[in-house]
Design a protein around this motif. Structure first.
Motif, PDB file in Angstrom:
ATOM      1  N   TYR A 197      -3.977 -11.155  -6.644  1.00 30.96           N
ATOM      2  CA  TYR A 197      -3.029 -10.563  -7.595  1.00 30.96           C
ATOM      3  C   TYR A 197      -1.635 -11.181  -7.465  1.00 30.96           C
ATOM      4  CZ  TYR A 197      -6.585  -7.040  -8.613  1.00 30.96           C
ATOM      5  OH  TYR A 197      -7.744  -6.406  -9.001  1.00 30.96           O
ATOM      6  N   ASP A 218      -3.227   3.964  -2.730  1.00 33.70           N
ATOM      7  CA  ASP A 218      -3.129   3.035  -3.863  1.00 33.70           C
ATOM      8  C   ASP A 218      -2.494   1.723  -3.409  1.00 33.70           C
ATOM      9  OD1 ASP A 218      -4.201   4.842  -5.651  1.00 33.70           O
ATOM     10  OD2 ASP A 218      -2.259   5.472  -6.480  1.00 33.70           O
ATOM     11  N   LEU A 226      -6.940  -8.673  -2.662  1.00 31.13           N
ATOM     12  CA  LEU A 226      -5.551  -8.318  -2.928  1.00 31.13           C
ATOM     13  C   LEU A 226      -4.679  -9.549  -3.159  1.00 31.13           C
ATOM     14  CD1 LEU A 226      -4.965  -5.405  -0.370  1.00 31.13           C
ATOM     15  CD2 LEU A 226      -5.064  -5.222  -2.868  1.00 31.13           C
ATOM     16  N   GLU A 228       0.846  -1.196   0.000  1.00 27.80           N
ATOM     17  CA  GLU A 228       0.000   0.000   0.000  1.00 27.80           C
ATOM     18  C   GLU A 228       0.878   1.240   0.000  1.00 27.80           C
ATOM     19  OE1 GLU A 228      -3.611   2.111   2.585  1.00 27.80           O
ATOM     20  OE2 GLU A 228      -2.575   0.332   3.357  1.00 27.80           O
ATOM     21  N   LYS A 255      -0.361  -0.691 -10.550  1.00 25.55           N
ATOM     22  CA  LYS A 255      -1.460  -0.460  -9.608  1.00 25.55           C
ATOM     23  C   LYS A 255      -2.518  -1.547  -9.778  1.00 25.55           C
ATOM     24  CE  LYS A 255      -2.315   3.965 -10.527  1.00 25.55           C
ATOM     25  NZ  LYS A 255      -2.896   5.334 -10.347  1.00 25.55           N
ATOM     26  N   ILE A 256      -3.107  -1.959  -8.675  1.00 25.07           N
ATOM     27  CA  ILE A 256      -4.148  -2.977  -8.712  1.00 25.07           C
ATOM     28  C   ILE A 256      -5.388  -2.456  -8.003  1.00 25.07           C
ATOM     29  CG2 ILE A 256      -2.537  -4.911  -8.881  1.00 25.07           C
ATOM     30  CD1 ILE A 256      -2.823  -5.333  -5.908  1.00 25.07           C
ATOM     31  N   ASP A 257      -6.522  -3.037  -8.332  1.00 24.30           N
ATOM     32  CA  ASP A 257      -7.808  -2.569  -7.815  1.00 24.30           C
ATOM     33  C   ASP A 257      -8.319  -3.537  -6.752  1.00 24.30           C
ATOM     34  OD1 ASP A 257     -10.337  -1.605  -7.337  1.00 24.30           O
ATOM     35  OD2 ASP A 257     -10.807  -1.251  -9.454  1.00 24.30           O
ATOM     36  N   ALA A 258      -8.299  -3.113  -5.502  1.00 26.74           N
ATOM     37  CA  ALA A 258      -8.753  -3.957  -4.399  1.00 26.74           C
ATOM     38  C   ALA A 258     -10.257  -4.178  -4.417  1.00 26.74           C
ATOM     39  CB  ALA A 258      -8.338  -3.341  -3.066  1.00 26.74           C
ATOM     40  N   LYS A 259     -10.974  -3.380  -5.217  1.00 23.86           N
ATOM     41  CA  LYS A 259     -12.423  -3.522  -5.285  1.00 23.86           C
ATOM     42  C   LYS A 259     -12.852  -4.603  -6.268  1.00 23.86           C
ATOM     43  CE  LYS A 259     -13.215   1.351  -4.107  1.00 23.86           C
ATOM     44  NZ  LYS A 259     -13.779   2.651  -4.576  1.00 23.86           N
ATOM     45  N   LYS A 260     -11.991  -4.915  -7.244  1.00 24.77           N
ATOM     46  CA  LYS A 260     -12.347  -5.901  -8.252  1.00 24.77           C
ATOM     47  C   LYS A 260     -12.056  -7.331  -7.814  1.00 24.77           C
ATOM     48  CE  LYS A 260     -12.048  -3.006 -12.388  1.00 24.77           C
ATOM     49  NZ  LYS A 260     -11.401  -2.838 -13.725  1.00 24.77           N
TER      50      LYS A 260
END
Length: 330
Positions: A119, A87, A116, A74, A108-113
């Motif tokens: 990934y 982020d 964590l 993070e 960057k990765i999306d924690a909402k999709k």
């Protein structure tokens, strides 16, 4: 901030004494940098090879320097364009609780999709390894028989599921009855073999694969792979991903010579590393995500809590204590 360094080069199975914890002063970031706080650490069998001296496809770890692997972190402070506080990023990072980065090699990765941890698993290097190793080298066709060793592990469990998506009969090899049951009931394998109780691997594979083996995804090498060799069909393909059965060997193990099997059946046998396909990662990740969203892929993880338990989690890989991807949640 705490850092985990390589203290000594392991002889045989790694020991906790091969690692050491060092406390370092936390530094301030300057323009073009960001401060990262580790959230998840990937521990993988291939790291064992980097603990040895000698030429390989990647530089060995240095003694008294931080170990690196795939990680999620993070952003807690940023003076780097394109990255903001809050982020989450993924990439190769040092085993440190907190570290400074210029963003090189990080995405960057999306924690909402997705969670964590995924990934580092099915949507990360693990999924990419399974995808390209099976589809580019194994080239499975509907109706063929695919055998996967280390099938309950991070890569193997995904390989088997992709092979099922391709319409293949899939046979997994694992080290316990519990894992064998999981392969069939959870991941949809057609059959599975416990190599610790099977006796003759050649006979066990012959029984599970009455029409022979068309594709072999090899994660382990050794006697298991020797047994598969005895059951290969003409024009079979072998994708060599790993050799965990030999990573801790202190002498060169001897087994059947593979050339007669390859010649007799016109077999293709190819080793690979995932970085061979780095320019094509962008095509694989959306497909893996789609299969995951559709329920065609399932991801299993073994989560170990606590940064201080990272070395033990790595050692546990060689005792088969993981189901699916082994991840340390910091």
């Amino acid at each position: 901030m705490k850092t985990i360094q390589l203290n000594s080069r392991p002889v045989g199975v790694p020991k906790l004494s091969d690692f050491k914890f060092v406390t370092e002063q936390q530094v301030q970031i300057t323009d073009g940098e960001m401060l990262l706080k580790a959230t998840h650490i990937s521990v993988d069998p291939y790291l064992r090879g980097r603990m040895m001296e000698g030429k390989s496809y990647i530089e060995p770890f240095e003694l008294n320097k931080a170990i690196t692997s795939g990680m999620i972190a993070e952003v807690t402070e940023s003076k780097l364009a394109g990255f903001s506080k809050g982020d989450f990023v993924s990439g190769m990072l040092e085993w440190k609780e907190v570290q400074v980065s210029k963003g090189e090699g990080l995405v960057k990765i999306d924690a909402k999709k997705a969670p964590l941890s995924s990934y580092l698993g099915v949507l990360g290097m693990t999924g990419l390894t399974a995808y390209f190793g099976l589809l580019e080298i194994g080239k499975p066709k509907a109706g063929e028989t695919v055998v996967v060793s280390g099938a309950a592990g991070a890569v193997g469990s995904i390989v088997g599921q992709i092979a099922k998506i391709m319409g293949c009969r899939v046979v997994g090899i694992a080290g316990s009855d519990e894992k064998v049951e999981q392969l069939v009931s959870e991941f949809g394998f057609d059959a599975a073999i416990n190599y610790n109780t099977a006796g003759s691997m050649a006979e066990a594979i012959a029984e599970a694969c009455p029409d022979g083996v068309d594709v072999y995804f090899d994660n382990v090498g050794g006697e298991i792979s020797d047994g598969v060799m005895m059951n290969l069909n003409r024009f079979a393909r072998i994708s060599v991903c790993g050799a965990i059965s030999m990573y801790n060997a202190t002498s060169v193990p001897m087994g059947p010579r593979v050339q007669p099997f390859l010649i007799k059946n016109s077999v293709l046998m190819q080793g690979f590393i995932i970085f061979n396909y780095v320019e094509r990662w962008g095509e694989a990740t959306p497909q893996l995500a789609k299969w995951l969203q559709e329920g065609k892929l399932k991801s299993t993880e073994t989560i170990v809590e606590g940064f201080e338990n990272t070395p033990q989690a790595f050692i546990d890989l060689f005792e088969g204590k993981n189901k699916g991807k082994m991840i340390v949640e910091v």
